[in-house]
Design an enzyme around this catalytic site. Structure first.
Site, PDB file in Angstrom:
ATOM      1  N   GLY A 136       2.301 -11.594  -1.976  1.00 42.64           N
ATOM      2  CA  GLY A 136       1.160 -11.957  -1.124  1.00 42.64           C
ATOM      3  C   GLY A 136       1.372 -13.231  -0.334  1.00 42.64           C
ATOM      4  N   GLY A 189      -9.793  -5.738  -4.157  1.00 42.79           N
ATOM      5  CA  GLY A 189      -8.796  -5.484  -3.100  1.00 42.79           C
ATOM      6  C   GLY A 189      -7.369  -5.833  -3.500  1.00 42.79           C
ATOM      7  N   ASP A 203       5.274  -0.670  -8.017  1.00 43.77           N
ATOM      8  CA  ASP A 203       5.094  -1.704  -6.983  1.00 43.77           C
ATOM      9  C   ASP A 203       5.988  -2.911  -7.276  1.00 43.77           C
ATOM     10  OD1 ASP A 203       3.373  -2.952  -4.723  1.00 43.77           O
ATOM     11  OD2 ASP A 203       3.183  -4.396  -6.361  1.00 43.77           O
ATOM     12  N   LYS A 207       9.153  -4.459  -5.044  1.00 48.37           N
ATOM     13  CA  LYS A 207       9.318  -5.880  -4.690  1.00 48.37           C
ATOM     14  C   LYS A 207      10.645  -6.415  -5.236  1.00 48.37           C
ATOM     15  CE  LYS A 207       4.344  -6.601  -4.453  1.00 48.37           C
ATOM     16  NZ  LYS A 207       3.136  -6.729  -5.264  1.00 48.37           N
ATOM     17  N   GLY A 304      -4.564  -9.635  -2.460  1.00 52.25           N
ATOM     18  CA  GLY A 304      -5.874  -9.885  -1.869  1.00 52.25           C
ATOM     19  C   GLY A 304      -5.761 -10.135  -0.372  1.00 52.25           C
TER      20      GLY A 304
HETATM   21  P1  NDP Z   1      -6.172  -0.105   2.375  1.00 53.12           P
HETATM   22  O1  NDP Z   1      -6.198   1.234   1.728  1.00 53.12           O
HETATM   23  O2  NDP Z   1      -7.270  -1.059   2.104  1.00 53.12           O
HETATM   24  O3  NDP Z   1      -6.105   0.094   3.975  1.00 53.12           O
HETATM   25  C1  NDP Z   1      -5.303   1.039   4.596  1.00 53.12           C
HETATM   26  C2  NDP Z   1      -5.715   1.157   6.067  1.00 53.12           C
HETATM   27  O4  NDP Z   1      -4.820   2.041   6.715  1.00 53.12           O
HETATM   28  C3  NDP Z   1      -7.125   1.731   6.280  1.00 53.12           C
HETATM   29  O5  NDP Z   1      -7.735   1.084   7.369  1.00 53.12           O
HETATM   30  C4  NDP Z   1      -6.876   3.201   6.609  1.00 53.12           C
HETATM   31  O6  NDP Z   1      -7.832   3.759   7.476  1.00 53.12           O
HETATM   32  C5  NDP Z   1      -5.539   3.109   7.321  1.00 53.12           C
HETATM   33  N1  NDP Z   1      -4.744   4.333   7.145  1.00 53.12           N
HETATM   34  C6  NDP Z   1      -4.154   4.759   6.003  1.00 53.12           C
HETATM   35  N2  NDP Z   1      -3.479   5.909   6.243  1.00 53.12           N
HETATM   36  C7  NDP Z   1      -3.650   6.186   7.553  1.00 53.12           C
HETATM   37  C8  NDP Z   1      -3.214   7.245   8.393  1.00 53.12           C
HETATM   38  N3  NDP Z   1      -2.473   8.260   7.925  1.00 53.12           N
HETATM   39  N4  NDP Z   1      -3.566   7.221   9.699  1.00 53.12           N
HETATM   40  C9  NDP Z   1      -4.331   6.208  10.185  1.00 53.12           C
HETATM   41  N5  NDP Z   1      -4.777   5.189   9.438  1.00 53.12           N
HETATM   42  C10 NDP Z   1      -4.456   5.185   8.137  1.00 53.12           C
HETATM   43  O7  NDP Z   1      -4.758  -0.733   1.999  1.00 53.12           O
HETATM   44  P2  NDP Z   1      -4.387  -2.303   1.914  1.00 53.12           P
HETATM   45  O8  NDP Z   1      -4.907  -2.993   3.104  1.00 53.12           O
HETATM   46  O9  NDP Z   1      -4.725  -2.811   0.573  1.00 53.12           O
HETATM   47  O10 NDP Z   1      -2.789  -2.240   1.956  1.00 53.12           O
HETATM   48  C11 NDP Z   1      -2.100  -2.072   3.175  1.00 53.12           C
HETATM   49  C12 NDP Z   1      -0.638  -2.428   2.966  1.00 53.12           C
HETATM   50  O11 NDP Z   1      -0.532  -3.802   2.596  1.00 53.12           O
HETATM   51  C13 NDP Z   1       0.060  -1.647   1.853  1.00 53.12           C
HETATM   52  O12 NDP Z   1       1.396  -1.410   2.224  1.00 53.12           O
HETATM   53  C14 NDP Z   1       0.029  -2.605   0.660  1.00 53.12           C
HETATM   54  O13 NDP Z   1       1.073  -2.360  -0.236  1.00 53.12           O
HETATM   55  C15 NDP Z   1       0.219  -3.924   1.375  1.00 53.12           C
HETATM   56  N6  NDP Z   1      -0.246  -5.082   0.651  1.00 53.12           N
HETATM   57  C16 NDP Z   1      -1.490  -5.083   0.074  1.00 53.12           C
HETATM   58  C17 NDP Z   1      -1.942  -6.207  -0.596  1.00 53.12           C
HETATM   59  C18 NDP Z   1      -3.280  -6.241  -1.245  1.00 53.12           C
HETATM   60  O14 NDP Z   1      -3.573  -7.238  -1.943  1.00 53.12           O
HETATM   61  N7  NDP Z   1      -4.133  -5.231  -1.055  1.00 53.12           N
HETATM   62  C19 NDP Z   1      -1.124  -7.420  -0.679  1.00 53.12           C
HETATM   63  C20 NDP Z   1       0.175  -7.327  -0.048  1.00 53.12           C
HETATM   64  C21 NDP Z   1       0.581  -6.184   0.591  1.00 53.12           C
HETATM   65  P3  NDP Z   1      -9.391   3.917   7.053  1.00 53.12           P
HETATM   66  O15 NDP Z   1      -9.922   2.504   7.028  1.00 53.12           O
HETATM   67  O16 NDP Z   1     -10.025   4.753   8.110  1.00 53.12           O
HETATM   68  O17 NDP Z   1      -9.378   4.552   5.697  1.00 53.12           O
HETATM   69  N1  HSE Z   2      -1.102  -4.193  -5.288  1.00 50.02           N
HETATM   70  C1  HSE Z   2      -0.296  -5.349  -5.086  1.00 50.02           C
HETATM   71  C2  HSE Z   2      -0.464  -6.290  -6.247  1.00 50.02           C
HETATM   72  C3  HSE Z   2      -0.697  -6.027  -3.804  1.00 50.02           C
HETATM   73  O1  HSE Z   2      -1.418  -6.111  -7.007  1.00 50.02           O
HETATM   74  O2  HSE Z   2       0.351  -7.197  -6.409  1.00 50.02           O
HETATM   75  C4  HSE Z   2       0.195  -7.192  -3.440  1.00 50.02           C
HETATM   76  O3  HSE Z   2       1.457  -6.741  -3.060  1.00 50.02           O
END
Ligand code: NDP
Ligand code: HSE
Length: 436
Positions: A136, A189, A203, A207, A304
């Site tokens: 993160g 989140g 996951d 990493k 987050g």
């Molecule tokens: P979410 O599920 O919260 O958000 C995903 C977003 O992508 C949504 O807006 C969704 O649309 C959109 N989406 C997903 N699939 C499609 C598709 N096929 N076509 C169009 N839009 C699509 O995920 P996160 O934000 O939590 O995670 C996103 C990335 O960030 C991941 O790779 C995750 O591993 C990475 N990440 C996450 C962290 C965390 O703490 N959550 C930290 C570090 C990295 P809709 O809103 O309409 O559903």
């Molecule tokens: N799902 C991941 C975690 C998000 O909990 O560490 C950050 O990469």
């Protein structure tokens, strides 16, 4: 854009996309000052354009037409925050082909398709930045790629999954049940769209594959990294570990050895009072040992919206400044001719072990277990048998916790296999490595 602003296309407007939108819209002057020009969101790709969005996301123009957004001439930079490998892979390749630089926080995408995506970015002369993909908000990618570039990295030992660390902390410290702790991590989140990837260690393995590439120049297939998740650790073992002076953490570890690069993801006992033991909740920490610098520790919030937005927007600034392009070219990551690395066989890994058997409370049981361990040169450091209580009928199952001295993983596995077949033992036994 008329004022020379850099235009950003957000692919995804979920937890991370919204965090990025929030930071870019809440602090435009700060970002413009650091990037040398304004940075503006042109639009965001979502799955469901009709869904009402919360604050910071509601003012972003949403679309389900990925190609149109990516090819919009106002867009110079694409931020991929969709998650998963498809359509993320296809859209990142399309963005590069359209002449756009890419920022991503998607570790699954890099770990599974790093060679293809980095190869295309190099071939097309584009930059790709990915600080948010590991830990993160902790700038570990920058640290390994730039700050520690003068070192041979000797080992990395890391807590890199915020969800697992949050669950383990909630269970250990607050007595929360596993399912409730996971649901809370999802609500906050922290979890992946499919939280199985968090709790089964996938996951953290993604990493670790990225850290192995940065730290050791190793192209490691995630599938070749031995991994165990926290979904295999009963709450009772968190308690017993605590009684022995340890806390259980999901560790991702890489170590240079004579046998090769040892890699593993597993829940392990970490001694109270050591730095990794004190990493709680969604916090992450990465201990890196380099041959010149010695011991270093990087710590901060690993999951987050806002911690990750800090990393992603830092990457956006680097890309807009042109600094990311220099780093990207210099690092030469995931080269097709790079070192394809098979992790050293896990069976050879030596460690102390915590083992819990569930046994019938009868004379001679401990002797039989000690014999099976001794036959494989596994030496016992301590034994604790918990009292079943005066009311328990004779022969009731009781937990027997054994701490071993350093032993070879394959020997311990073979001994446990034999012990679990004794008719006075209730399988399966629980076995966790111990950090020293
Ligand atoms: P979410 O599920 O919260 O958000 C995903 C977003 O992508 C949504 O807006 C969704 O649309 C959109 N989406 C997903 N699939 C499609 C598709 N096929 N076509 C169009 N839009 C699509 O995920 P996160 O934000 O939590 O995670 C996103 C990335 O960030 C991941 O790779 C995750 O591993 C990475 N990440 C996450 C962290 C965390 O703490 N959550 C930290 C570090 C990295 P809709 O809103 O309409 O559903
Ligand atoms: N799902 C991941 C975690 C998000 O909990 O560490 C950050 O990469």
């Amino acid at each position: 854009m008329n004022d020379g602003a850099a235009g950003v296309a957000l692919l995804g407007l979920g937890t991370i996309g919204t965090g990025v939108a929030r930071l870019l819209t809440a602090e435009p002057a700060r970002i413009a000052r650091r990037a040398g020009r304004p940075v503006r969101i042109v639009g965001a790709l979502v799955r469901d354009a009709g869904r009402p969005r919360g604050p910071f996301a509601q003012d972003v123009a949403v679309t389900t037409d990925a190609r149109r957004l990516i090819e919009d001439e106002r867009v110079s930079l694409v931020v991929e925050a969709l998650g998963g490998t498809e359509p993320a892979r296809t859209l990142v390749l399309e963005a590069l082909a359209a002449g756009k630089d890419v920022v991503t926080a998607n570790k699954a995408l890099l770990a599974e398709h790093g060679v293809e995506i980095f190869g295309e970015a190099r071939r097309l002369g584009r930059a790709l930045a990915f600080e948010g993909s590991v830990a993160g908000g902790v700038p570990i990618v920058q640290a390994l790629g730039v700050g520690l570039a003068a070192n041979e990295i000797l080992s990395i030992s890391a807590i890199v999954n915020g969800t697992c660390n949050f669950i383990l902390t909630s269970m250990t410290r607050d007595g929360v049940g596993y399912a409730d702790a996971l649901a809370e991590a999802q609500r906050l989140g922290y979890a992946e769209p499919d939280p199985t990837f968090d709790v089964d260690g996938t996951d953290a393995a993604h990493k670790l594959a990225i850290l192995a590439q940065l730290g050791f120049g190793a192209n490691v297939a995630t599938s070749s990294i031995p991994r165990t998740g926290i979904d295999r650790v009963p709450a009772a073992d968190l308690r017993y570990a605590g009684e022995l002076g340890y806390v259980v953490k999901l560790l991702a570890q890489a170590k240079r050895t004579e046998a090769g690069l040892e890699l593993q993801v597993a829940p392990r006992l970490v001694r109270h009072g050591t730095p990794l033991a004190d990493v709680s909740g969604p916090y992450n920490a990465i201990r890196v040992v380099g041959d010149v610098v010695g011991d270093t520790l990087f710590y901060g919030r690993g999951a987050g919206a806002m911690p990750t937005a800090s990393a992603v927007v830092g990457d956006i600034i680097d890309v807009v400044l042109g600094r990311a392009a220099i780093t990207f070219r210099a690092l030469g990551l995931w080269r097709e001719d790079g070192v394809r690395s098979m992790p050293a066989p896990p069976a050879a890994i030596k460690s102390r072990y915590y083992v819990r058997f569930t046994i019938a409370d009868r004379p001679g049981v401990i002797g039989a277990i000690a014999q099976a361990l001794g036959a494989r040169r596994i030496s016992i450091a301590s034994v604790i048998q918990h009292d079943p209580g005066d009311d328990a009928p004779p022969g009731s199952p009781v937990p027997l916790v054994i701490m071993t001295h350093a032993a070879v993983q394959a020997d311990v596995a073979a001994a446990l296999d034999e012990i679990d077949r004794l008719d006075v033992v209730h399988p399966p036994s629980i076995c966790l490595g111990v950090e020293d």
